[in-house]
Scaffold this motif. Sequence first.
Motif, PDB file in Angstrom:
ATOM      1  N   HIS A  40       9.911  27.994  -9.801  1.00 34.78           N
ATOM      2  CA  HIS A  40       8.965  26.933  -9.469  1.00 34.78           C
ATOM      3  C   HIS A  40       9.638  25.824  -8.672  1.00 34.78           C
ATOM      4  O   HIS A  40      10.790  25.479  -8.924  1.00 34.78           O
ATOM      5  N   PHE A  41       8.857  25.270  -7.750  1.00 27.19           N
ATOM      6  CA  PHE A  41       9.314  24.177  -6.903  1.00 27.19           C
ATOM      7  C   PHE A  41       8.221  23.119  -6.903  1.00 27.19           C
ATOM      8  O   PHE A  41       7.043  23.444  -6.985  1.00 27.19           O
ATOM      9  N   LEU A  42       8.602  21.860  -6.804  1.00 32.02           N
ATOM     10  CA  LEU A  42       7.641  20.764  -6.780  1.00 32.02           C
ATOM     11  C   LEU A  42       7.832  19.973  -5.493  1.00 32.02           C
ATOM     12  O   LEU A  42       8.934  19.530  -5.193  1.00 32.02           O
ATOM     13  N   CYS A  43       6.764  19.817  -4.738  1.00 31.18           N
ATOM     14  CA  CYS A  43       6.792  19.074  -3.485  1.00 31.18           C
ATOM     15  C   CYS A  43       5.931  17.822  -3.669  1.00 31.18           C
ATOM     16  O   CYS A  43       4.718  17.927  -3.906  1.00 31.18           O
ATOM     17  N   ILE A  44       6.563  16.652  -3.588  1.00 29.67           N
ATOM     18  CA  ILE A  44       5.861  15.385  -3.787  1.00 29.67           C
ATOM     19  C   ILE A  44       6.302  14.386  -2.728  1.00 29.67           C
ATOM     20  O   ILE A  44       7.355  14.550  -2.123  1.00 29.67           O
ATOM     21  N   SER A  45       5.481  13.362  -2.539  1.00 22.30           N
ATOM     22  CA  SER A  45       5.842  12.327  -1.566  1.00 22.30           C
ATOM     23  C   SER A  45       6.913  11.417  -2.158  1.00 22.30           C
ATOM     24  O   SER A  45       7.191  11.451  -3.357  1.00 22.30           O
ATOM     25  N   ASP A  46       7.486  10.594  -1.312  1.00 26.64           N
ATOM     26  CA  ASP A  46       8.548   9.693  -1.755  1.00 26.64           C
ATOM     27  C   ASP A  46       8.059   8.694  -2.811  1.00 26.64           C
ATOM     28  O   ASP A  46       8.780   8.382  -3.741  1.00 26.64           O
ATOM     29  N   ARG A  47       6.821   8.218  -2.698  1.00 25.48           N
ATOM     30  CA  ARG A  47       6.338   7.273  -3.722  1.00 25.48           C
ATOM     31  C   ARG A  47       6.088   7.979  -5.051  1.00 25.48           C
ATOM     32  O   ARG A  47       6.282   7.396  -6.106  1.00 25.48           O
TER      33      ARG A  47
ATOM     34  N   THR B 226      -2.327  12.746  -3.164  1.00 23.10           N
ATOM     35  CA  THR B 226      -3.740  12.341  -3.120  1.00 23.10           C
ATOM     36  C   THR B 226      -4.481  13.178  -2.089  1.00 23.10           C
ATOM     37  O   THR B 226      -5.663  13.440  -2.243  1.00 23.10           O
ATOM     38  N   PHE B 227      -3.818  13.562  -1.012  1.00 24.64           N
ATOM     39  CA  PHE B 227      -4.323  14.389   0.090  1.00 24.64           C
ATOM     40  C   PHE B 227      -5.409  13.700   0.919  1.00 24.64           C
ATOM     41  O   PHE B 227      -5.993  14.321   1.786  1.00 24.64           O
ATOM     42  N   GLU B 228      -5.677  12.424   0.681  1.00 26.29           N
ATOM     43  CA  GLU B 228      -6.748  11.781   1.435  1.00 26.29           C
ATOM     44  C   GLU B 228      -6.360  11.479   2.886  1.00 26.29           C
ATOM     45  O   GLU B 228      -7.226  11.382   3.736  1.00 26.29           O
ATOM     46  N   ASP B 229      -5.079  11.363   3.164  1.00 22.19           N
ATOM     47  CA  ASP B 229      -4.653  11.064   4.537  1.00 22.19           C
ATOM     48  C   ASP B 229      -4.036  12.278   5.239  1.00 22.19           C
ATOM     49  O   ASP B 229      -3.485  12.158   6.315  1.00 22.19           O
TER      50      ASP B 229
ATOM     51  N   ASN C 257       9.070  12.785   3.145  1.00 21.12           N
ATOM     52  CA  ASN C 257       9.235  11.419   3.673  1.00 21.12           C
ATOM     53  C   ASN C 257       7.922  10.960   4.299  1.00 21.12           C
ATOM     54  O   ASN C 257       7.810  10.816   5.500  1.00 21.12           O
ATOM     55  N   GLN C 258       6.942  10.709   3.455  1.00 20.87           N
ATOM     56  CA  GLN C 258       5.610  10.378   3.946  1.00 20.87           C
ATOM     57  C   GLN C 258       5.415   8.881   4.127  1.00 20.87           C
ATOM     58  O   GLN C 258       4.863   8.432   5.112  1.00 20.87           O
ATOM     59  N   PHE C 259       5.869   8.107   3.165  1.00 21.08           N
ATOM     60  CA  PHE C 259       5.641   6.658   3.209  1.00 21.08           C
ATOM     61  C   PHE C 259       6.893   5.885   3.574  1.00 21.08           C
ATOM     62  O   PHE C 259       6.865   4.667   3.664  1.00 21.08           O
ATOM     63  N   HIS C 260       8.005   6.588   3.738  1.00 18.00           N
ATOM     64  CA  HIS C 260       9.279   6.005   4.152  1.00 18.00           C
ATOM     65  C   HIS C 260       9.700   4.844   3.253  1.00 18.00           C
ATOM     66  O   HIS C 260      10.155   3.813   3.731  1.00 18.00           O
ATOM     67  N   VAL C 261       9.512   5.021   1.942  1.00 15.96           N
ATOM     68  CA  VAL C 261       9.977   4.026   0.978  1.00 15.96           C
ATOM     69  C   VAL C 261      11.367   4.446   0.502  1.00 15.96           C
ATOM     70  O   VAL C 261      11.678   5.642   0.458  1.00 15.96           O
TER      71      VAL C 261
ATOM     72  N   ASP D 104      10.771  16.467   6.029  1.00 15.06           N
ATOM     73  CA  ASP D 104      10.002  15.656   6.971  1.00 15.06           C
ATOM     74  C   ASP D 104       8.954  16.545   7.621  1.00 15.06           C
ATOM     75  O   ASP D 104       9.282  17.440   8.390  1.00 15.06           O
ATOM     76  N   LEU D 105       7.694  16.298   7.251  1.00 22.78           N
ATOM     77  CA  LEU D 105       6.595  17.104   7.785  1.00 22.78           C
ATOM     78  C   LEU D 105       5.914  16.420   8.959  1.00 22.78           C
ATOM     79  O   LEU D 105       4.873  16.881   9.410  1.00 22.78           O
ATOM     80  N   GLY D 106       6.450  15.307   9.410  1.00 23.10           N
ATOM     81  CA  GLY D 106       5.875  14.628  10.570  1.00 23.10           C
ATOM     82  C   GLY D 106       4.719  13.725  10.243  1.00 23.10           C
ATOM     83  O   GLY D 106       3.872  13.460  11.092  1.00 23.10           O
ATOM     84  N   HIS D 107       4.638  13.215   9.007  1.00 26.04           N
ATOM     85  CA  HIS D 107       3.580  12.258   8.650  1.00 26.04           C
ATOM     86  C   HIS D 107       3.781  10.981   9.430  1.00 26.04           C
ATOM     87  O   HIS D 107       4.890  10.513   9.611  1.00 26.04           O
ATOM     88  N   GLU D 108       2.694  10.386   9.857  1.00 29.90           N
ATOM     89  CA  GLU D 108       2.758   9.150  10.649  1.00 29.90           C
ATOM     90  C   GLU D 108       2.248   7.951   9.876  1.00 29.90           C
ATOM     91  O   GLU D 108       1.669   7.053  10.428  1.00 29.90           O
ATOM     92  N   SER D 109       2.448   7.903   8.560  1.00 27.94           N
ATOM     93  CA  SER D 109       1.939   6.781   7.764  1.00 27.94           C
ATOM     94  C   SER D 109       2.800   5.562   7.891  1.00 27.94           C
ATOM     95  O   SER D 109       3.927   5.580   8.134  1.00 27.94           O
TER      96      SER D 109
END
Length: 180
Positions: free
Chosen positions: A123-130, A28-31, A154-158, A175-180
């Motif tokens: 090709h490579f796909l980078c997506i969040s855990d959710r 989503t890139f909003e955060d 590991n953005q949402f740690h689900v 792990d890019l250091g997201h603090e969500s």
Amino acid sequence: MARDQIKVPFGYVEPPQTRKGTVFVFETFEDWTEADMQAFALWAEERKFVRAIFYPQHEETLRRMDIPSKEPYYARVKHLESLLRHADTTIQLDLDTWEGKRKKYTPMDTSLHFLTDKTPGPHFLCISDRYANQFITYPSFKEWIKRLRLFIINQFHVPLNAKLHDYADRWETVDLGHES
């Protein structure tokens, strides 16, 4: 079709390619912040990617995927453009707004076909855990996991879906250091 002939000195060995292909980033890139973008750019440079394509998804697509989004598509694109302008990196960072032109739900399969058809591989796909937990449930996942390598942020740690472990050699966490 005629082949191009080139001349090389005797004993010439072509140097190995040091750069990899294209990484697609679905989110989503909003955060995302400038620090997140710099962390991603640093990670992509370490991985020696040639190009990163950021692909924000339309709110109708996000709604159908049960992924919450507070901001509309155009606001998220504007925010992402600002982040890309300020990113300091040696790799090519691009923004693809094809889904915004469609202005409707776009299946992930359709988006991946569109992106892989117009960019050189691998090709490579980078997506969040959710996103990964959603992607594994799609029927086309088995086809795509063979065609591209998956990086899960590991953005949402689900907890990740157990089915992902069947394909453990085709994905890894980042792990890019997201603090969500």
